[in-house]
Design a protein around this motif. Structure first.
Motif, PDB file in Angstrom:
ATOM      1  N   THR A  17     -30.568  -8.987 -22.133  1.00 15.79           N
ATOM      2  CA  THR A  17     -31.948  -8.723 -22.542  1.00 15.79           C
ATOM      3  C   THR A  17     -31.930  -7.889 -23.819  1.00 15.79           C
ATOM      4  N   GLU A  36     -34.562  -5.474 -25.949  1.00 13.86           N
ATOM      5  CA  GLU A  36     -35.825  -4.741 -25.848  1.00 13.86           C
ATOM      6  C   GLU A  36     -36.116  -4.030 -27.161  1.00 13.86           C
ATOM      7  N   LEU A  86     -39.745  -7.576 -24.617  1.00 14.56           N
ATOM      8  CA  LEU A  86     -38.459  -7.810 -23.976  1.00 14.56           C
ATOM      9  C   LEU A  86     -38.105  -9.286 -24.087  1.00 14.56           C
ATOM     10  N   TYR A 110     -23.440 -11.389 -17.372  1.00 16.02           N
ATOM     11  CA  TYR A 110     -24.537 -10.552 -17.873  1.00 16.02           C
ATOM     12  C   TYR A 110     -23.941  -9.509 -18.799  1.00 16.02           C
ATOM     13  N   ARG A 169     -28.361  -4.740 -21.463  1.00 15.85           N
ATOM     14  CA  ARG A 169     -29.596  -4.695 -22.237  1.00 15.85           C
ATOM     15  C   ARG A 169     -29.353  -3.974 -23.562  1.00 15.85           C
ATOM     16  N   SER A 221     -31.283  -2.158 -26.433  1.00 14.81           N
ATOM     17  CA  SER A 221     -32.573  -1.527 -26.716  1.00 14.81           C
ATOM     18  C   SER A 221     -32.607  -1.069 -28.163  1.00 14.81           C
ATOM     19  N   GLN A 248     -28.661  -2.645 -17.148  1.00 15.74           N
ATOM     20  CA  GLN A 248     -29.931  -2.718 -16.437  1.00 15.74           C
ATOM     21  C   GLN A 248     -29.922  -3.910 -15.471  1.00 15.74           C
ATOM     22  N   ASP A 274     -32.726  -6.437 -14.511  1.00 11.26           N
ATOM     23  CA  ASP A 274     -32.677  -7.684 -15.272  1.00 11.26           C
ATOM     24  C   ASP A 274     -32.288  -8.898 -14.434  1.00 11.26           C
TER      25      ASP A 274
END
Length: 244
Positions: free
Chosen positions: A47, A49, A97, A144, A147, A149, A188, A192
């Motif tokens: 992800t 963000e 996001l 994965y 995240r 950010s 996360q 997520d």
């Protein structure tokens, strides 16, 4: 031309493309995907963000640049379009996001940067978040990466700029050329992974490994902006992995 200059010039060029809509290679996994064949390609999830806390217009992510995959022109750098399907914007909160869903052959890759726009009244500005984060894609897996950010804030001293100085009025008025990004990578997965499984039914019964990206270090980018010759070679990703 150094790596940071290439990123900034590309962000400036993105402005014209933004007026015509997003372009680039689509995300490999969509809500229409009904079967996940991991025999040749693995699925890579992450992800991104972006936040802004000063009440100004929000950045709109448009492209993720990946190195290591083969583009149509034979180069090893691919522009991936960030689609509306994978974009979430919290009501009442200055955040967007992006759910990144890639299908990649096993090997070594690097997330180079994320680019996008800010659209105001009669103005479109472009921005870029430099990353250069390496990761490995194992065989027959769903992984994965964590995240990423990015927080857009006012720039201090000689920190790298969030975007080009040109066009002067647009970039300054939209708070891009006089700003920078604080970037962090975090795990996360507890938030997520349920989000991915809910949005993409093909992932609901899949084992997902966590193989986090390395920590972001802005020092090289600040030095590069200042004209130093610091290397922007990416750090190797953590070899640790865990099932989720």
């Amino acid at each position: 031309m150094n790596a940071f200059q290439r990123i900034v010039r590309l962000s400036a060029a993105l402005g014209a493309a933004a007026l015509l809509g997003a372009c680039g290679t689509p995300m490999g996994l969509t809500k229409q995907t009904t079967k996940l064949d991991l025999s040749k390609e693995s699925a890579v999830l992450a992800t991104f963000e972006v936040t802004r806390s000063n009440g100004r217009l929000m950045p709109d992510p448009r492209h993720l640049f990946l190195r290591g995959a083969k583009a149509a022109d034979g180069s090893d750098r691919v522009s991936l379009a960030i689609d509306d399907e994978g974009m979430e914007q919290d009501t009442g909160k200055p955040r967007k996001l992006v759910m990144v869903r890639l299908l990649l052959k096993p090997g070594k890759y690097s997330l180079e940067n994320v680019m996008g726009t800010i659209t105001g009244f009669l103005a479109v500005g472009t921005w870029a978040v430099p990353l250069n984060l390496q990761f490995d894609v194992p065989e027959n897996s769903v992984v994965y990466l964590g995240r990423i950010s990015a927080h857009l804030r006012d720039r201090k001293d000689d920190e790298f700029r969030a975007g080009s100085l040109i066009p002067l009025i647009d970039q300054a008025a939209l708070g891009i050329s006089n700003a920078t990004f604080d970037v962090a990578v975090s795990d996360q997965s507890a938030i997520d992974l349920p989000r991915f499984r809910e949005a993409y039914s093909v992932l609901r019964n899949q084992e997902i490994q966590s193989r986090l990206l390395p920590a972001f270090d802005r020092t090289a980018f600040d030095r590069e902006y200042q004209g130093a010759t610091a290397s922007l070679e990416a750090k190797p990703a953590s070899a640790a992995s865990s099932g989720q």
